[in-house]
Design a protein around this motif. Structure first.
Motif, PDB file in Angstrom:
ATOM      1  N   SER A 330     -12.904  29.807  57.187  1.00  9.70           N
ATOM      2  CA  SER A 330     -13.397  29.853  58.344  1.00  9.70           C
ATOM      3  C   SER A 330     -12.587  28.175  59.059  1.00  9.70           C
ATOM      4  O   SER A 330     -11.798  27.736  58.472  1.00  9.70           O
ATOM      5  N   ALA A 331     -11.923  28.276  60.776  1.00  9.80           N
ATOM      6  CA  ALA A 331     -11.094  27.069  60.702  1.00  9.80           C
ATOM      7  C   ALA A 331     -11.753  26.178  61.839  1.00  9.80           C
ATOM      8  O   ALA A 331     -12.282  26.905  62.956  1.00  9.80           O
ATOM      9  N   ILE A 332     -10.892  25.352  62.094  1.00  9.64           N
ATOM     10  CA  ILE A 332     -11.080  24.448  63.321  1.00  9.64           C
ATOM     11  C   ILE A 332      -9.439  25.051  63.942  1.00  9.64           C
ATOM     12  O   ILE A 332      -8.643  25.204  62.904  1.00  9.64           O
ATOM     13  N   VAL A 333      -9.576  25.203  65.413  1.00  5.75           N
ATOM     14  CA  VAL A 333      -8.277  25.794  66.093  1.00  5.75           C
ATOM     15  C   VAL A 333      -7.731  24.377  66.822  1.00  5.75           C
ATOM     16  O   VAL A 333      -8.542  23.525  67.661  1.00  5.75           O
ATOM     17  N   HIS A 334      -6.792  24.160  66.717  1.00  5.24           N
ATOM     18  CA  HIS A 334      -5.420  23.050  67.630  1.00  5.24           C
ATOM     19  C   HIS A 334      -4.605  24.626  68.476  1.00  5.24           C
ATOM     20  O   HIS A 334      -4.076  24.552  68.082  1.00  5.24           O
ATOM     21  N   LEU A 335      -4.742  23.713  69.865  1.00  6.04           N
ATOM     22  CA  LEU A 335      -4.345  23.866  71.074  1.00  6.04           C
ATOM     23  C   LEU A 335      -3.008  22.904  71.157  1.00  6.04           C
ATOM     24  O   LEU A 335      -3.798  22.431  71.806  1.00  6.04           O
ATOM     25  N   HIS A 336      -1.738  23.503  70.997  1.00  2.85           N
ATOM     26  CA  HIS A 336      -0.902  22.552  72.051  1.00  2.85           C
ATOM     27  C   HIS A 336      -0.535  23.234  72.689  1.00  2.85           C
ATOM     28  O   HIS A 336       0.395  24.382  72.707  1.00  2.85           O
ATOM     29  N   ILE A 337      -0.551  22.475  74.083  1.00  2.00           N
ATOM     30  CA  ILE A 337      -0.469  23.389  75.538  1.00  2.00           C
ATOM     31  C   ILE A 337       1.118  23.059  75.636  1.00  2.00           C
ATOM     32  O   ILE A 337       0.784  21.656  76.533  1.00  2.00           O
TER      33      ILE A 337
END
Ligand SMILES: [Zn+2]
Ligand SMILES: [Zn+2]
Length: 629
Positions: A330-337
Motif C-alpha cells: 500500500s502506498a501514499i502518492v506524492h505528485l510533483h507537478i
C-alpha cells in the motif's frame, strides 16, 4: 529531453567497438542494445556516464543476434549459480533479451554490487531479472510471471509507445485542478482526477464491492468531460477493490495507457479482480462490468515502482510512492507537478500505528501544498483499542468458544486483516505450546498470504527476517487450508478465517449458513462493516436473514451463534492516529481535503482539522472540481 536527443547523446558516448545496434525508450527506462557486451563493460563506468548525461535509468541488453541458445544458456546459468541459489524457475524473454530467474535466495544471485548478474549477462548474453520464489506456492504469482513472458511482444509495443510519449521536453504547467470522481463523503469507488493544461492523471479507480447499483458502485467516469483514452496515466495506491476494482473497465472502454503501482499490488489486483468476477456471478447472479480479458489487458500495462523511487510519469509530473502501512504494497502518492508548481499528497488508506505486519505510514515528503487524507475512522468517537487489549480479547473469545466445543468464524478481507489475525494466533500458539486449535483459512486467504512471502521487503523488519530465515509464521502447522466446509463445521473445535470481510458473498457467507444456528459457535467481526453490508446488519442486531435454501426457495436463517466485535484490528488509522499523522506530516500542508469516510465523519474531521491545526480544510463531495493552482 526528447528521445531523439537521448539517442544522439548515447551514440556519442558508446565507443564503436561495442557494436551499438539500437536504442529504445521502454516506458520509464532507456534500453541500449550492443553486440559486444564484454567490450561495453571494459570501458569503465559507461553505464553511469550515460545515465548521468540523459538523466534516465538505462538497461544494457545484448542484440538478439548474439544471444546464446536458451537451452545452453540454462545450463550455463545453473553452472554459474550452483545449487546454493535454490533456483525454482528459469524463463527466457527474447523480446527483451532477458532471462527471468526465480530463486529462493535472490540475494545470492545478485551478489555484491551485482557481480553475479554481470557474469550471467557477459557469458550468455541474456540479461538476468531475479525474482523471489514465494515460500508458499502461489498460483497468482506464477500466473502473473508466466503471462509476462507469454505477452512479451504486446508489452514491448506498449512500452515503446509510452517511452516516446514520456520523453518530451517539460511543458509549461499553467494550472492544476482536481475532480472528485468517487470515494468522497463515502467509502468505496475511490477515484480522483488530477488535471493540468498538459496532462490527465487518475489516482485510484475503485468500485463499491457492496452493491451493483450503478448509482453507487462505480466512479463518475462519465463526468470526466473527455474520452477515457485521453487519460495519460493511472496510479493505484493499493490492492483493495475500493481502490482498483473498476480499473479493468477503463481498458474495456479504450484506455491503453500505463498503470503505476507497487509490485505486491500488481499481484493482488490480478488475484482480487478475478475473484470479483466470480463473486458477482455467484453471489449476485449478474455480470461484472468487465471481463477476464480486460484484466489481462490491464496487467500488460502495469509498471511497478518501489517505495521512494522518483519517476516521470507524464511530461511535467513526477510520482513517488511511500509506505502507507495499510496492506502489503500500500502506498501514499506524492505528485510533483510542473517543476514544483504544485505538490500533492494523496494518503490512500493509511495506518499510522502498530500492526504485526507493517511499519507505520511515512510522514516526510519533499514538499506538500495539498493533502488528501482518508477518514474511515475520522469521527470524534472513532478511538481504537490498544494492541494488548484487542489481542487478549480475541484470544479470550476464541478460547471461550473452544471450551464449549464451538467453532469460531471470522469474516476477513483476504488481504490485510486475515494475515494480521493469523499472526496474532501464531504468536499466541508459540507462547502457549499446548494450544493446538486448528486454524482453517479459506478462499483467497491462502493466496494472499503467499503473496506476502514473495515480498518480505514490504513487511516490517522482524517479519521480513523470519520469512528470510525459513520461519514464516504463515506456514505454522496449525494453519490449514480448508477443503471440505461441512466436514470442518461438523468436526472438532476450530477457528475459520474466510472472506469476504463484510459477509457480502464468498466463503464467509457459506460458513455462516452452516454455523449460524448453533449457539455454541461464535461470529467475530474484526474489520469495518460498510452501511450496505450483511455484516453491518448482523452487527446491529438483525438475527433473521432471508437466504436462498438448497431447493432454491427463500428461507430464513436464524442467527443463534454468539456475535461479537473485536475492535482495533483495522488496517486503518483510528481518529487519534489520523490526527497524529497529519501533525507529523512534514512539511506542513497548506490545505487538507478529507475523503474515504462516511458523509458526517469526513465533514466533522475536516472541521476539526481546520480549527485545531490552523490550516484550510474541507470535505469535498463527489463531482466537486477544485482548482489547486
Ligand atoms: Zn484499503
Ligand atoms: Zn479503501
Amino acid at each position: 529531453m526528447q528521445f531523439a536527443e537521448i539517442e544522439k547523446a548515447i551514440r556519442e558516448i558508446v565507443p564503436p567497438e561495442c557494436g551499438l545496434t539500437s536504442i529504445e525508450p521502454l516506458g520509464l527506462v532507456i534500453a541500449i542494445y550492443v553486440k559486444d557486451i564484454k567490450k561495453f563493460y571494459e570501458h569503465e563506468d559507461l553505464v553511469k556516464k550515460i545515465a548521468s548525461t540523459i538523466k534516465k535509468k538505462i538497461y544494457v541488453r545484448v542484440d538478439k543476434s548474439q544471444l546464446m541458445d536458451p537451452e545452453k544458456a540454462k545450463e550455463e546459468i545453473t553452472r554459474i549459480l550452483t545449487e546454493e541459489a535454490k533456483i525454482t524457475n528459469i524463463w527466457f524473454n527474447a523480446d527483451f533479451s532477458e532471462v527471468i530467474i526465480e530463486s529462493e535466495k535472490p540475494g545470492l544471485i545478485i551478489g555484491k554490487g551485482g557481480v553475479g548478474l554481470k557474469e550471467i549477462l557477459v557469458r550468455t548474453g541474456w540479461a538476468p531479472v531475479v525474482l523471489r520464489t514465494p515460500t508458499m506456492a502461489s498460483s497468482t504469482i506464477e500466473g502473473v510471471r508466466k503471462s509476462e513472458v507469454a505477452y512479451a511482444s504486446d508489452r514491448k509495443k506498449f512500452l515503446l509507445k509510452l517511452g516516446k510519449k514520456i520523453n518530451q521536453p517539460s511543458p509549461e504547467i499553467e494550472w492544476v485542478r482536481t475532480m472528485m470522481l468517487g470515494g468522497f463523503r463515502e467509502v468505496g469507488r475511490s477515484c480522483l482526477l488530477v488535471q493540468t493544461n498538459k496532462s490527465k492523471i487518475l489516482i485510484d479507480v475503485g468500485i463499491n464491492p457492496e452493491t451493483l447499483d450503478p448509482k453507487y458502485a462505480y466512479p463518475y467516469l462519465d463526468m470526466l468531460g473527455f474520452p477515457i483514452n485521453e487519460i495519460d496515466a493511472v496510479i493505484i495506491t493499493h490492492g483493495h477493490l475500493d481502490h482498483m476494482g473498476f480499473l479493468p473497465y477503463l481498458f474495456a472502454y479504450g484506455y491503453d495507457g500505463p498503470v503505476y503501482t507497487t509490485p505486491p499490488t500488481k499481484d493482488l489486483m490480478a488475484l482480487l479482480q478475478r475473484d470479483y468476477l466470480n463473486i458477482v456471478k455467484k453471489f449476485w447472479g449478474a455480470d461484472a462490468p468487465y471481463t477476464k480479458e480486460d484484466i489481462q489487458k490491464e496487467l500488460k500495462n502495469i509498471i511497478t515502482i518501489n517505495y521512494e523511487e522518483v519517476v516521470d510519469i507524464t511530461p511535467g509530473a513526477k510520482l513517488t510512492f511511500y509506505n502507507a502501512g495499510h496492506i502489503i504494497g500500500s502506498a501514499i502518492v506524492h505528485l510533483h507537478i510542473g517543476e514544483g508548481k504544485h505538490n500533492l499528497v494523496y494518503s490512500g488508506d493509511i495506518k499510522f500505528g502498530f500492526t504485526n505486519l507493517f511499519n507505520p505510514a511515512h510522514t516526510t515528503f519533499p514538499r506538500v501544498e495539498t493533502l488528501f487524507i482518508e477518514s474511515t475512522y475520522g469521527g470524534r468517537g472513532d478511538i481504537g483499542v490498544q494492541r494488548e487489549e484487542r489481542e487478549a480479547k480475541l484470544i479470550e473469545v476464541i478460547n471461550n468458544t473452544i471450551q464449549r466445543r464451538g467453532k469460531v468464524l471470522i469474516p476477513v478481507f483476504a488481504v490485510g486483516r486475515s494475515q494480521e489475525i493469523l499472526l496474532v494466533m501464531e504468536n499466541y500458539a508459540r507462547n502457549n505450546p499446548d494450544w493446538n486449535v486448528p486454524i482453517y483459512i479459506d478462499g483467497m486467504v491462502m493466496e494472499a498470504s503467499a503473496i506476502h512471502t514473495a515480498y518480505p521487503e514490504y513487511l516490517k523488519n522482524s517479519l521480513h527476517k523470519r520469512i528470510l530465515s525459513n520461519d514464516s509464521p504463515f506456514e505454522c502447522p496449525l494453519i490449514k487450508v480448508a477443503e471440505n466446509r461441512e466436514e470442518i463445521v461438523n468436526g472438532e473445535p476450530a477457528v475459520i478465517l474466510a472472506p469476504s470481510g463484510m459477509l457480502s458473498g464468498g466463503p464467509s457467507v457459506e460458513y455462516l449458513k452452516l454455523m449460524a444456528e448453533d449457539e455454541k459457535n461464535t461470529l467475530i467481526f474484526v474489520g469495518y462493516q460498510s452501511a450496505l453490508s450483511l455484516g453491518n446488519k448482523i452487527q446491529n442486531g438483525v438475527r433473521e436473514i432471508p437466504i436462498v435454501g438448497e431447493n432454491g426457495r427463500a428461507k430464513t436463517l436464524k442467527i443463534n451463534m454468539e456475535v461479537t466485535t473485536v475492535e482495533g484490528f483495522s488496517g486503518h488509522s483510528d481518529r487519534r492516529q489520523l490526527v497524529a499523522w497529519i501533525r507529523n506530516v512534514k512539511p506542513k500542508p497548506n490545505r487538507v481535503f478529507t475523503m474515504h469516510g462516511d458523509w458526517g465523519k469526513t465533514e466533522e474531521f475536516a472541521r476539526d482539522i481546520a480549527r485545531n491545526m490552523m490550516v484550510e480544510a474541507r470535505a469535498p463531495m463527489n463531482l466537486d472540481a477544485i482548482r489547486l493552482r
